[in-house]
Write a protein that holds these residues in place. Structure first.
Motif, short mmCIF file in Angstrom:
data_model
loop_
_atom_site.label_atom_id
_atom_site.label_comp_id
_atom_site.label_asym_id
_atom_site.label_seq_id
_atom_site.Cartn_x
_atom_site.Cartn_y
_atom_site.Cartn_z
N UNK A 63 -27.43 -11.47 -49.95
CA UNK A 63 -26.89 -10.27 -50.58
C UNK A 63 -27.61 -9.06 -50.01
N UNK A 64 -26.87 -8.13 -49.50
CA UNK A 64 -27.45 -6.97 -48.83
C UNK A 64 -27.25 -5.71 -49.68
N UNK A 65 -28.27 -5.25 -50.38
CA UNK A 65 -28.13 -4.03 -51.19
C UNK A 65 -27.78 -2.81 -50.36
N UNK A 66 -28.02 -2.86 -49.04
CA UNK A 66 -27.66 -1.74 -48.18
C UNK A 66 -26.16 -1.47 -48.23
N UNK A 67 -25.36 -2.52 -48.46
CA UNK A 67 -23.91 -2.37 -48.48
C UNK A 67 -23.41 -1.67 -49.73
N UNK A 68 -24.32 -1.37 -50.67
CA UNK A 68 -23.93 -0.53 -51.79
C UNK A 68 -23.63 0.89 -51.33
N UNK A 70 -34.18 -5.37 -57.58
CA UNK A 70 -32.75 -5.08 -57.45
C UNK A 70 -32.02 -6.22 -56.76
N UNK A 71 -32.60 -6.76 -55.68
CA UNK A 71 -31.95 -7.87 -54.99
C UNK A 71 -31.77 -9.06 -55.92
N UNK A 107 -35.73 -6.55 -42.44
CA UNK A 107 -35.29 -5.26 -41.91
C UNK A 107 -33.85 -4.95 -42.32
N UNK A 108 -33.03 -5.99 -42.41
CA UNK A 108 -31.62 -5.79 -42.80
C UNK A 108 -31.50 -5.24 -44.21
N UNK A 109 -32.41 -5.65 -45.12
CA UNK A 109 -32.31 -5.18 -46.51
C UNK A 109 -33.38 -4.13 -46.82
N UNK A 110 -33.98 -3.57 -45.77
CA UNK A 110 -34.96 -2.49 -45.92
C UNK A 110 -36.17 -2.91 -46.77
#
Length: 937
Positions: free
Chosen positions: A30-35, A51-52, A421-424
């Motif tokens: 699950x990538x919170x960046x996509x929010x 959050x994740x 790195x993908x999910x900061x």
């Protein structure tokens, strides 16, 4: 929730992303960046982990979309919104782990009586139980004299690990072919001959590990201590062995492998976990307040104690108010003479003064890259000492380099880096525009830190090494209190001669009689341990020695520590000074020090001396190490060795010599102190690449009644401020005149077989009698120190247990009156279970330590707080009144309740139930009853 099911589509399925690697075709997460929400990158890194978890675990019941929104809106919701957190795993040590497993076994019995399959009771969250708190130091140096104790070998089954989880392997019971040195392994030992002799024999009788029933092979001092440990704890180990077979999803690590924190750091931590078809950040809650140590590796975790951890084991999430996050900005350059312990204690004092109790701390700034991964875990370990919940170091290049040498293959390292790195969740320090927003920022200059020790009674009382002599003299002069001993000036020069092993020595105020380099805070850090070893090497080469009456010991955090001390060539020099490895586990810190020589004790008593202990741990409350040792100091490992050589703490190490060599020349600390370059060279070239290899080889009721008011309760105890969990539920030795001792003697056990309260935590009869059994307990009902109280109806002074037993026999409920910071100190579930079994229904105090307050709720005891500005004295309570507490049927969080006394007084208190889940636990009579009923319904 089954992803992809049209009836139960995950509310955040649109955030699912993938990465690919050579080893795995495709990994989902699950990538919170996509929010696509700017607020995410402004969140502190520890909040991003929460959050994740909320996104991934969102099921509309335990975790709701509202929780996700609240965490994302952390800037405005901190200290207000209630959210839940589902950690990836649970970590137990045996003191708190055995009651948890006993509770699960009892739940199985309860369900069976209701006609429900008892096998339904299993940990739902992966759980690791490390047996590390049962070691006692019976032998040190060459004091090997007691006969061996035969061990029953009638059971030989091996322990099985859960499927898919590697089994830790120890270097103790051999479990291999003759001639091969092996370990106390959880792989099958059944093919080994039961009559085989160990490599080291005691009177021709091999020591068998009762966990696996294979011979133990270790140096003689260690094998003697192991012999006593394994014999004392045979029943406990057999119970743990049964648990590892009976319960699914639990992993048991046998004794003498490692301390719980070392196992967590070196073996259990994964940084990125995989389960249910997804990868996600590792996280943990543990039954030890120093679980926070794992924060140093970028893994979110904190201590919750035994009761709350049991709920997590059974699938319940942790409930918490969104915390404030304090950013600790590190700047400046580290002083070459300052060890990580100096940095730890400097940051501890700095943050304690900043008043960050109950908050999360996250470190950032240009000073962070100067800290190695072991430095960071050492700093994070002390998080409870400045009352923070978490001390978080996000993963960065330093952490990755550490993982490369330790737990990660090259392939996994690539996946880990790409995912974080993908999910900061990967930290860089070059671009200040990427800095998160914190609740507040505290800056600390690392160059201001100089070598310190802490003491003589509390870890927050730091003393610069250069001022140690002056400060100790001031402590002698001061009135009895947090620092003072009130020794008259005409007696401060008292010198008491005594004989030890045929030679005459002298003791005075400040004489060191205990010097312990022990597990926990320091031993995860190669640099400070190597510094101690290199200092010992130089000291021996300079002709310095340690007086033989000083109780010296070296209890490494793990076999890994022993490995790198031995590989670097410094272990023989430590042994030469008396710092011999005596075993693995918590020992001196929890009061498991062997008795001092009688001649030393007699000399201390004769001169009423303030004798001293010096240790490199994190706990040193007065009287904890030994009743007759009043002054105890926390110090870095090399300073422990230095003070042992000096033989006193009343010395200026900068201007006075440690001792005289064989040529009559003075030797100063500066002459033998290893340089940072020496330590770093040894660490980089010998330790890091090999330190983890050995460990990896070794490790392989249905209806709920409304809350009832408390009617006409008597105070069992009337206590003051700073009542610690040590006062409530001691972990050390069982006094021969205590209620617990009387019980054990009634079972025909001799004092030598009593063991400690910590080792008896699976026995409710012992632990209930041990509740409030501390000799340091100050009860205002009797006006003196000791484990006694007043039975108010008869006016008799009794053991606390005996008084409680009388009250229960007469059907009288009990409360406790207390001051500020009730329940501070180490997390200890029996500090709540014990009072519950004594009949305590509520504790009314000025303030509570947060974890202990949660434990009280988890046991169904109401934590009630005096309103601001009020306390027992201002309300003119004498403690002999009867108290009625009106609890409404529709109880709500933080509701004010009315208390009425038999003298006609009435006052209000705040019920410290923080959320609806706390209220639910209290209504059910505690977490265990709540979970059991949920299985029945």
């Amino acid at each position: 929730m089954a992803l992809g099911s049209p009836q139960h589509e995950h509310p955040f399925s649109h955030l699912i992303d993938t990465i690919r690697s050579d080893q795995y075709e495709e990994l989902r997460f699950f990538n919170p960046q996509k929010l696509s929400d700017d607020r995410y990158e402004k969140l502190p890194f520890c909040m991003r982990v929460l959050l994740e978890s909320a996104i991934r675990k969102c099921d509309g019941f335990y975790v709701k979309t509202e929780d996700v929104s609240n965490i994302l809106d952390w800037q405005t919701q901190q200290n207000q919104a209630e959210v839940v957190f589902s950690p990836a795993r649970v970590l137990l040590q045996d003191f708190t782990g055995i009651p948890a497993m006993v509770d699960l076994a009892a739940m199985r019995d309860a369900l069976a009586k209701q006609g429900v399959d008892p096998n339904l009771v299993n940990p739902r969250c992966p759980t690791d139980l490390i047996v590390d708190h049962s070691l006692q130091i019976d032998y040190s140096k060459c004091a090997i004299q007691s006969p061996s104790v035969p061990v029953d070998d009638s059971h030989g089954a091996a322990v099985r690990s859960p499927a898919g989880r590697p089994s830790p392997r120890g270097s103790h019971c051999t479990g291999q072919r003759p001639g091969h040195r092996g370990g106390c392994s959880k792989v099958s030992c059944s093919d080994a001959p039961t009559g085989r002799t160990a490599a080291v024999q005691i009177e021709n009788t091999p020591l068998l590990c009762p966990f696996h029933l294979q011979p133990v092979s270790e140096p003689e001092t260690m094998i003697r201590n192991q012999e006593m440990e394994l014999t004392r704890n045979k029943e406990r180990l057999q119970f743990f062995k049964w648990c590892s077979k009976a319960f699914k999803n639990i992993n048991v690590v046998p004794p003498d492998i490692n301390t719980v924190h070392q196992v967590n750091l070196e073996y259990l931590c994964q940084v990125v976990q995989e389960g249910e078809g997804f990868i996600y950040p590792d996280s943990v809650v543990g039954t030890d307040s120093h679980t926070t140590m794992i924060n140093g590796l970028g893994i979110l975790g904190w201590g919750v104690g035994g009761i709350e951890s049991e709920a997590v084991m059974l699938g319940q999430p942790v409930s918490l108010t969104l915390p404030q996050v304090v950013g600790c900005k590190l700047v400046g350059t580290i002083n070459p003479l300052a060890t990580s312990i100096d940095i730890v204690l400097g940051i501890t004092k700095h943050l304690r003064q900043a008043g960050i109790g109950g908050k999360f701390v996250e470190f950032f700034g240009p000073g962070v890259p100067q800290l190695s991964a072991p430095d960071r875990t050492t700093i994070a370990n002390m998080c409870p000492e400045y009352s923070a919940t978490v001390s978080f170091f996000p993963v960065d290049d330093i952490t990755l380099q550490h993982f490369k040498h330790t737990i990660c293959s090259e392939e996994k390292l690539v996946v880990l880096e790409d995912y974080l790195k993908a999910i900061k969740l990967f930290r860089t320090y070059g671009d200040q525009s990427e800095e998160p927003q914190y609740s507040q920022v505290i800056e600390m200059n690392l160059s201001s830190i100089v070598p310190h020790v802490s003491g003589p009674k509390r870890p927050q009382d730091r003393v610069a090494v250069t001022c140690m002599k002056e400060d100790f003299i001031n402590c002698l002069n001061e009135k009895v209190g947090f620092k003072g001993f009130h020794i008259s000036k005409d007696k401060q020069a008292t010198l008491v001669p005594f004989l030890h092993e045929g030679a005459e020595y002298n003791l005075s105020h400040g004489s060191v009689v205990i010097a312990a380099v022990i597990s926990c805070t320091n031993n995860c850090n190669p640099s400070v341990m190597l510094a101690a070893g290199l200092l010992a090497k130089k000291a021996v080469e300079a002709g310095l020695t340690v007086k033989p009456y000083i109780r010296t010991s070296l209890v490494p955090g793990s076999g890994t520590v022993t490995h790198y001390l031995n590989t670097s060539g410094v272990l023989p020099f430590l042994r030469k000074l008396g710092f011999e490895v005596v075993g693995y586990g918590c020992a001196t810190c929890v009061g498991n020090t062997a008795p001092l020589p009688e001649s030393v004790v007699d000399a201390i008593k004769q001169g009423d001396l303030v004798a001293c202990g010096v240790l490199s741990g994190n706990r040193h409350l007065e009287g904890r190490l030994c009743d007759c040792v009043r002054a105890n100091y926390l110090a870095s490992p090399p300073l422990v060795v230095a003070y042992a050589i000096a033989g006193t703490v009343s010395i200026n190490l900068e201007t006075e010599p440690l001792g005289v060599n064989s040529e009559g020349k003075d030797v100063y600390l500066r002459d033998i102190w290893p340089s940072k370059e020496e330590v770093n060279h040894t660490e980089e070239n010998i330790v890091i690449a090999s330190m983890f290899k050995e460990l990896k080889n070794r490790m392989e009721t249905k209806e709920v009644c409304a809350p009832q008011s408390i009617d006409s309760a008597y105070p069992l105890l009337f206590l003051g401020d700073k009542v610690t969990t040590d006062h409530i539920s001691p972990a050390g030795s069982i006094a021969r005149v205590s209620a617990a001792a009387k019980y054990l003697q009634s079972k025909r056990l001799t004092p030598r077989e009593f063991n400690s309260y910590g080792a008896r935590r699976g026995n409710d009869a012992v632990m209930t009698r041990g509740t409030f059994a501390s000799i340091k307990l100050q009860n205002r009902l009797i006006g003196k120190t000791g484990p006694k109280t007043l039975h108010i109806p008869t006016g008799q002074t009794l053991d606390v247990f005996e008084a409680a037993e009388r009250y229960q026999r007469d059907g009288v409920p009990l409360i406790i009156l207390a001051g500020k910071e009730y329940g501070s100190g180490s997390s200890r579930d029996w500090a709540a279970k014990g009072p519950y079994l004594l009949g305590v229904r509520a504790v009314i105090a000025e303030s509570f330590e947060k974890i202990h307050k949660n434990h009280l709720v988890g046991m169904g005891i109401a934590p009630l707080q005096f309103l601001p500005g009020q306390n027992a004295d201002s309300l003119e309570l004498c403690g002999k009144e009867r108290f009625t507490i009106n609890i409404p049927q529709e109880l709500t969080p933080r509701q004010q309740l009315t208390v009425q006394t038999s003298t006609g007084k009435s006052f209000s208190v705040m019920a410290l139930f923080e959320n609806d889940m706390d209220v639910a636990f209290f209504r059910h009579g505690g977490i265990l009853k709540y979970v059991a009923r949920s299985l029945l319904l």
